[in-house]
Structures are given as C-alpha cells and as structure tokens.
Design a protein around this motif. Structure first.
Motif, PDB file in Angstrom:
ATOM      1  N   ALA A  39      29.186  17.572  97.460  1.00  0.00           N
ATOM      2  CA  ALA A  39      30.288  18.461  97.088  1.00  0.00           C
ATOM      3  C   ALA A  39      31.519  18.166  97.948  1.00  0.00           C
ATOM      4  N   GLU A  40      31.284  17.977  99.272  1.00  0.00           N
ATOM      5  CA  GLU A  40      32.405  17.669 100.174  1.00  0.00           C
ATOM      6  C   GLU A  40      33.010  16.314  99.843  1.00  0.00           C
ATOM      7  N   LEU A  41      32.155  15.326  99.545  1.00  0.00           N
ATOM      8  CA  LEU A  41      32.666  14.005  99.171  1.00  0.00           C
ATOM      9  C   LEU A  41      33.481  14.072  97.877  1.00  0.00           C
ATOM     10  N   ASN A  42      32.975  14.846  96.896  1.00  0.00           N
ATOM     11  CA  ASN A  42      33.711  15.016  95.636  1.00  0.00           C
ATOM     12  C   ASN A  42      35.066  15.681  95.888  1.00  0.00           C
ATOM     13  N   GLU A  43      35.089  16.706  96.723  1.00  0.00           N
ATOM     14  CA  GLU A  43      36.352  17.381  97.056  1.00  0.00           C
ATOM     15  C   GLU A  43      37.301  16.423  97.772  1.00  0.00           C
ATOM     16  N   SER A  44      36.753  15.657  98.694  1.00  0.00           N
ATOM     17  CA  SER A  44      37.568  14.682  99.425  1.00  0.00           C
ATOM     18  C   SER A  44      38.122  13.617  98.483  1.00  0.00           C
ATOM     19  N   ALA A  45      37.279  13.154  97.552  1.00  0.00           N
ATOM     20  CA  ALA A  45      37.730  12.160  96.571  1.00  0.00           C
ATOM     21  C   ALA A  45      38.837  12.731  95.690  1.00  0.00           C
TER      22      ALA A  45
END
Length: 161
Positions: A39-45
């Motif tokens: 979820a954090e990686l998706n938000e960062s992306a």
C-alpha cells in the motif's frame, strides 16, 4: 518412565502446536506487513507519478512559452529587417530620382546656353562669350595683336573664329 515419555510426547505436541501457531501468526503478521508495504509503495508510486506528470506539464508549458517568445523575437527581427530594407530602398530611390531631376535640369540649362552661345556667335561675327575667374564673370576673347583704342586705351578688338 512412561510418565516421562508421556510428558515428552505432550511437550513435543505442545511444541509442535506452538510452532504451528507461531508460524501462522508470523504468516499473518508478514502478510499484513506485506500488504502495508504494498500500500505504501503504491502510494509512493502515485506521488512520484503525479510529481513527474506535474514536472512534465511545467516543462511543456515553459517550452511552449519559450517557443512562442522565440517565434515572436524572430518575427520582430525579420519585420525590422524588412522595414529597414524598404526604408533604405525608398530613400535611395528618392535620392536617385532627385539627382536625376537635377541632372535633367542642368542638361536643359546647358543645352539652352549652348543654343544662346551659338546664336550670339552668329550675330556677333563669331564672338564667343564665356565666364572667367573665380567669380565667373562674363568675358569675351580679344585680339591683343590688333592693338588698343580710345583715349585711355581701354578698347580692344574682339577675336573672331
């Protein structure tokens, strides 16, 4: 001894059960952690993509403005060159026309003077009139060999052709 054996078997079963329960808890914790990281990686992306898109739009806008500015500057430069060229050509044409008119006027004046001189020469037995000196005074050619006449010797004979 059988109680020890039973106790060891119970301990082993409890240990296996605890190991299994710890494994399941770790799997659940890792799964939850994995979901959180995803979820954090998706938000960062998404943030990075949005930042890149914003940067691309700003860059495109800047390039568009610079291109418009360059086109405006180049067109103003060419307009200035064309206007200066037209003014130079027009002023040169005006000067040439004026000089042509002056030359025509001078040519006409010279032709009239030549006709007048020819006419006077015919009527005065070939006497030629001219202009003499820095002040361009009218003068005639005289014959000094014919001598001087008059009380004060101020008269002389004109030279003929």
């Amino acid at each position: 001894m059988s109680s020890l054996l039973t106790l060891a078997k119970d301990l082993e079963q409890k240990s296996k059960a605890q190991q299994q329960s710890t494994g399941e808890m770790l799997k659940a914790a890792f799964s939850e952690h994995e979901q959180s990281v995803k979820a954090e990686l998706n938000e960062s992306a998404k943030r990075i993509s949005a930042a890149m898109l914003d940067h691309d739009q700003k860059l495109s806008s800047d390039m568009s403005q610079r291109t418009k500015g360059m086109v405006r500057m180049v067109s103003q430069t060419w307009l200035t060159i064309v206007l200066v060229s037209v003014l130079l050509i027009a002023s040169s044409a005006g000067i040439l026309w004026w000089q042509g008119q002056q030359m025509l006027d001078n040519y006409i004046t010279i032709q009239e003077q030549k006709r007048t001189q020819a006419m006077l020469s015919e009527k005065n037995n070939g006497v030629q009139l001219s202009t003499c000196g820095e002040e361009r005074l009218r003068c005639v050619k005289v014959n000094p060999e014919a001598g001087r006449y008059g009380k004060d010797s101020s008269w002389m004979i004109l030279e003929r052709k």
